[in-house]
Design a protein around this motif. Sequence first.
Motif, PDB file in Angstrom:
ATOM      1  N   GLU A  16     -33.281-119.888  49.338  1.00  0.00           N
ATOM      2  CA  GLU A  16     -33.269-119.323  47.988  1.00  0.00           C
ATOM      3  C   GLU A  16     -33.829-120.347  47.006  1.00  0.00           C
ATOM      4  OE1 GLU A  16     -30.101-117.381  44.779  1.00  0.00           O
ATOM      5  OE2 GLU A  16     -29.417-118.105  46.748  1.00  0.00           O
ATOM      6  N   VAL A  17     -34.669-119.885  46.091  1.00  0.00           N
ATOM      7  CA  VAL A  17     -35.286-120.763  45.107  1.00  0.00           C
ATOM      8  C   VAL A  17     -34.356-120.912  43.899  1.00  0.00           C
ATOM      9  CG1 VAL A  17     -37.239-121.073  43.535  1.00  0.00           C
ATOM     10  CG2 VAL A  17     -37.609-120.139  45.827  1.00  0.00           C
ATOM     11  N   ARG A  18     -34.131-122.148  43.513  1.00  0.00           N
ATOM     12  CA  ARG A  18     -33.288-122.418  42.341  1.00  0.00           C
ATOM     13  C   ARG A  18     -34.154-122.390  41.090  1.00  0.00           C
ATOM     14  NH1 ARG A  18     -29.714-127.642  43.250  1.00  0.00           N
ATOM     15  NH2 ARG A  18     -28.837-126.820  41.297  1.00  0.00           N
ATOM     16  N   ILE A  19     -33.776-121.525  40.127  1.00  0.00           N
ATOM     17  CA  ILE A  19     -34.525-121.405  38.878  1.00  0.00           C
ATOM     18  C   ILE A  19     -33.541-121.481  37.708  1.00  0.00           C
ATOM     19  CG2 ILE A  19     -36.050-119.973  37.472  1.00  0.00           C
ATOM     20  CD1 ILE A  19     -36.961-118.593  40.030  1.00  0.00           C
ATOM     21  N   PRO A  20     -33.631-122.508  36.869  1.00  0.00           N
ATOM     22  CA  PRO A  20     -34.477-123.701  37.038  1.00  0.00           C
ATOM     23  C   PRO A  20     -33.820-124.649  38.043  1.00  0.00           C
ATOM     24  CG  PRO A  20     -33.159-123.925  35.059  1.00  0.00           C
ATOM     25  CD  PRO A  20     -32.845-122.545  35.621  1.00  0.00           C
ATOM     26  N   GLY A  21     -34.566-125.595  38.519  1.00  0.00           N
ATOM     27  CA  GLY A  21     -33.977-126.570  39.440  1.00  0.00           C
ATOM     28  C   GLY A  21     -34.935-127.024  40.512  1.00  0.00           C
TER      29      GLY A  21
ATOM     30  N   ARG B 227     -39.169-124.823  36.401  1.00  0.00           N
ATOM     31  CA  ARG B 227     -38.690-124.981  35.027  1.00  0.00           C
ATOM     32  C   ARG B 227     -38.814-123.645  34.309  1.00  0.00           C
ATOM     33  NH1 ARG B 227     -40.978-130.258  32.117  1.00  0.00           N
ATOM     34  NH2 ARG B 227     -39.251-129.660  30.741  1.00  0.00           N
ATOM     35  N   LEU B 228     -37.774-123.305  33.599  1.00  0.00           N
ATOM     36  CA  LEU B 228     -37.762-122.071  32.815  1.00  0.00           C
ATOM     37  C   LEU B 228     -38.237-122.406  31.409  1.00  0.00           C
ATOM     38  CD1 LEU B 228     -36.975-119.060  32.824  1.00  0.00           C
ATOM     39  CD2 LEU B 228     -34.690-119.764  32.067  1.00  0.00           C
ATOM     40  N   LEU B 229     -39.298-121.715  30.945  1.00  0.00           N
ATOM     41  CA  LEU B 229     -39.916-122.009  29.656  1.00  0.00           C
ATOM     42  C   LEU B 229     -40.157-120.722  28.882  1.00  0.00           C
ATOM     43  CD1 LEU B 229     -42.687-124.399  31.035  1.00  0.00           C
ATOM     44  CD2 LEU B 229     -40.594-125.116  29.851  1.00  0.00           C
ATOM     45  N   PRO B 230     -40.307-120.835  27.570  1.00  0.00           N
ATOM     46  CA  PRO B 230     -40.710-119.645  26.799  1.00  0.00           C
ATOM     47  C   PRO B 230     -42.127-119.244  27.183  1.00  0.00           C
ATOM     48  CG  PRO B 230     -40.704-121.601  25.412  1.00  0.00           C
ATOM     49  CD  PRO B 230     -40.072-121.996  26.701  1.00  0.00           C
ATOM     50  N   ALA B 231     -42.407-117.973  27.187  1.00  0.00           N
ATOM     51  CA  ALA B 231     -43.735-117.493  27.590  1.00  0.00           C
ATOM     52  C   ALA B 231     -44.829-118.052  26.702  1.00  0.00           C
ATOM     53  CB  ALA B 231     -43.756-115.973  27.586  1.00  0.00           C
ATOM     54  N   THR B 232     -44.497-118.449  25.485  1.00  0.00           N
ATOM     55  CA  THR B 232     -45.510-119.008  24.581  1.00  0.00           C
ATOM     56  C   THR B 232     -46.071-120.330  25.095  1.00  0.00           C
ATOM     57  OG1 THR B 232     -43.693-120.004  23.310  1.00  0.00           O
ATOM     58  CG2 THR B 232     -44.573-117.904  22.507  1.00  0.00           C
ATOM     59  N   ALA B 233     -45.386-120.938  26.060  1.00  0.00           N
ATOM     60  CA  ALA B 233     -45.870-122.209  26.631  1.00  0.00           C
ATOM     61  C   ALA B 233     -47.004-121.997  27.621  1.00  0.00           C
ATOM     62  CB  ALA B 233     -44.719-122.939  27.326  1.00  0.00           C
ATOM     63  N   PHE B 234     -47.300-120.742  27.960  1.00  0.00           N
ATOM     64  CA  PHE B 234     -48.296-120.469  29.011  1.00  0.00           C
ATOM     65  C   PHE B 234     -49.667-121.063  28.684  1.00  0.00           C
ATOM     66  CE2 PHE B 234     -51.524-117.775  31.052  1.00  0.00           C
ATOM     67  CZ  PHE B 234     -51.157-117.968  32.381  1.00  0.00           C
ATOM     68  N   THR B 235     -50.090-120.978  27.408  1.00  0.00           N
ATOM     69  CA  THR B 235     -51.428-121.488  27.068  1.00  0.00           C
ATOM     70  C   THR B 235     -51.529-122.990  27.306  1.00  0.00           C
ATOM     71  OG1 THR B 235     -50.713-121.677  24.750  1.00  0.00           O
ATOM     72  CG2 THR B 235     -51.906-119.679  25.393  1.00  0.00           C
ATOM     73  N   ARG B 236     -50.426-123.701  27.144  1.00  0.00           N
ATOM     74  CA  ARG B 236     -50.443-125.148  27.369  1.00  0.00           C
ATOM     75  C   ARG B 236     -50.323-125.491  28.854  1.00  0.00           C
ATOM     76  NH1 ARG B 236     -46.814-128.509  23.325  1.00  0.00           N
ATOM     77  NH2 ARG B 236     -48.079-130.120  24.331  1.00  0.00           N
ATOM     78  N   VAL B 237     -49.651-124.620  29.598  1.00  0.00           N
ATOM     79  CA  VAL B 237     -49.459-124.852  31.030  1.00  0.00           C
ATOM     80  C   VAL B 237     -50.686-124.416  31.834  1.00  0.00           C
ATOM     81  CG1 VAL B 237     -48.107-124.091  33.027  1.00  0.00           C
ATOM     82  CG2 VAL B 237     -46.959-124.703  30.919  1.00  0.00           C
ATOM     83  N   ARG B 238     -51.422-123.457  31.299  1.00  0.00           N
ATOM     84  CA  ARG B 238     -52.519-122.838  32.058  1.00  0.00           C
ATOM     85  C   ARG B 238     -53.494-123.844  32.682  1.00  0.00           C
ATOM     86  NH1 ARG B 238     -55.693-117.407  30.038  1.00  0.00           N
ATOM     87  NH2 ARG B 238     -56.743-116.977  32.038  1.00  0.00           N
ATOM     88  N   PRO B 239     -53.888-124.935  31.994  1.00  0.00           N
ATOM     89  CA  PRO B 239     -54.819-125.882  32.633  1.00  0.00           C
ATOM     90  C   PRO B 239     -54.270-126.536  33.898  1.00  0.00           C
ATOM     91  CG  PRO B 239     -54.732-126.247  30.256  1.00  0.00           C
ATOM     92  CD  PRO B 239     -53.629-125.306  30.585  1.00  0.00           C
ATOM     93  N   LEU B 240     -52.948-126.496  34.061  1.00  0.00           N
ATOM     94  CA  LEU B 240     -52.333-127.126  35.241  1.00  0.00           C
ATOM     95  C   LEU B 240     -52.312-126.218  36.454  1.00  0.00           C
ATOM     96  CD1 LEU B 240     -49.136-128.615  33.543  1.00  0.00           C
ATOM     97  CD2 LEU B 240     -51.203-129.862  34.154  1.00  0.00           C
ATOM     98  N   LEU B 241     -52.487-124.913  36.236  1.00  0.00           N
ATOM     99  CA  LEU B 241     -52.226-123.942  37.296  1.00  0.00           C
ATOM    100  C   LEU B 241     -53.309-123.930  38.370  1.00  0.00           C
ATOM    101  CD1 LEU B 241     -50.895-120.979  35.125  1.00  0.00           C
ATOM    102  CD2 LEU B 241     -49.619-122.859  36.200  1.00  0.00           C
TER     103      LEU B 241
END
Length: 401
Positions: free
Chosen positions: A256-261, A275-289
């Motif tokens: 089982e996957v621990r979210i967050p954890g 890590r559980l984040l607000p969806a608004t963080a997606f634009t900043r995370v996108r370059p990492l994906l």
Amino acid sequence: MADVAAHARLKGLSVEMAAHELRFRFLDGVMDRTESRMVALGHHADDQAETVLLRLLRGSGSRGLGGMRLLRDGKYLRPLLGVGGDDIVAYAQARGLPFREDASNRDRSYLRNRVRHELIPHLKEQYNPEISAVLSRTGSLLAAEDSHLERTAQEAVETVVCERSPGKIVLAARLLVDYDIAIRRRILRSVMQELLHADVAADGVAVEFSHVEAVVEILRRQSHKLGCLPGCLSVQLMGDRLTFRARMSAPELDREVRIPGRTEAPERGIILQSRLLPATAFTRVRPLLGGWRAAFDANAADGLRLRNHRPGDRVQPLGMTGHKKVSDLLVDAKRPRIDRGEVVVLARGREVAWVAGVCLADGFKVRSRSEHMVYMELSRVSAIEHGRRSPEERTHSLLPR
């Protein structure tokens, strides 16, 4: 009294090898009962000469021609290797010390006994009366040189290994071929032995010269075909990565996957950090994906499990309307055959959400209506243990506080 013949049949060994194995098993038992750290063996210079000559006849390299070592496995001591057999007998007789000679030593059906009673006497009579001393001295010289080469090779192993995880070792091919062929062969032998010894089913399988040369040839020809080696070992060269794997099928994984954890899978040598984040963080995370990092809609990620990919697994790749077999995706992604068994997925039942390192499923992506997202990164334990930054440290500067 051990039944040598029965042990030989059970293990598929020659009678000589079966007796050798049982002898050391007996000695181990004596050390345990007496709480001893070492046991002294009676091998002498004539035994050493026979061993060197036998191994020469069998085509051994410098390691084998080095003969028996003064200390084996840190507990079997051979203090009489520099003393001739006749000298030992004369010493015992002069002091009235009783001794026993194994009657099987006269049985010429065994190769060692034919070397002892026929070949060495012939060499003494026709070529060199000091042949036993010469062979023993040659063994000592080669043993010293072998020890030096082995230390050099072990240092080189740590230089060329770029990944080490349970049942798998990856070497940097370009670094490997820069070494002299003598060191290169020892590196390859060491890596194969390490994997075989770690595999209970294959422990005891010998790495032969022909096996090492097969890998040397793969490097020379730059062949990308999957190679099969003893004890279920496989090897494959892809680009600069020479991968050895103990078994093509990876250990079973379903967690089982621990979210967050942090979800750890030591049997596979991997860690999944979420890590559980607000969806608004997606634009900043996108370059990492991509690769070993993915972002999921938080609602869709509920109930995910980290597991092996299974026959028949299908996924709807990001941006596609239809489903595709995971096995076909791995072929399309040019994933080497030797690595396909270690592929893991995130799934809920039969529904695959992410083929790690390959693609995210369209139904689990972060959408415009998503309120929260889960950022995940898969890392190898070995990467963290070798002093590289942790998953949290690698992403910390790009993720929102």
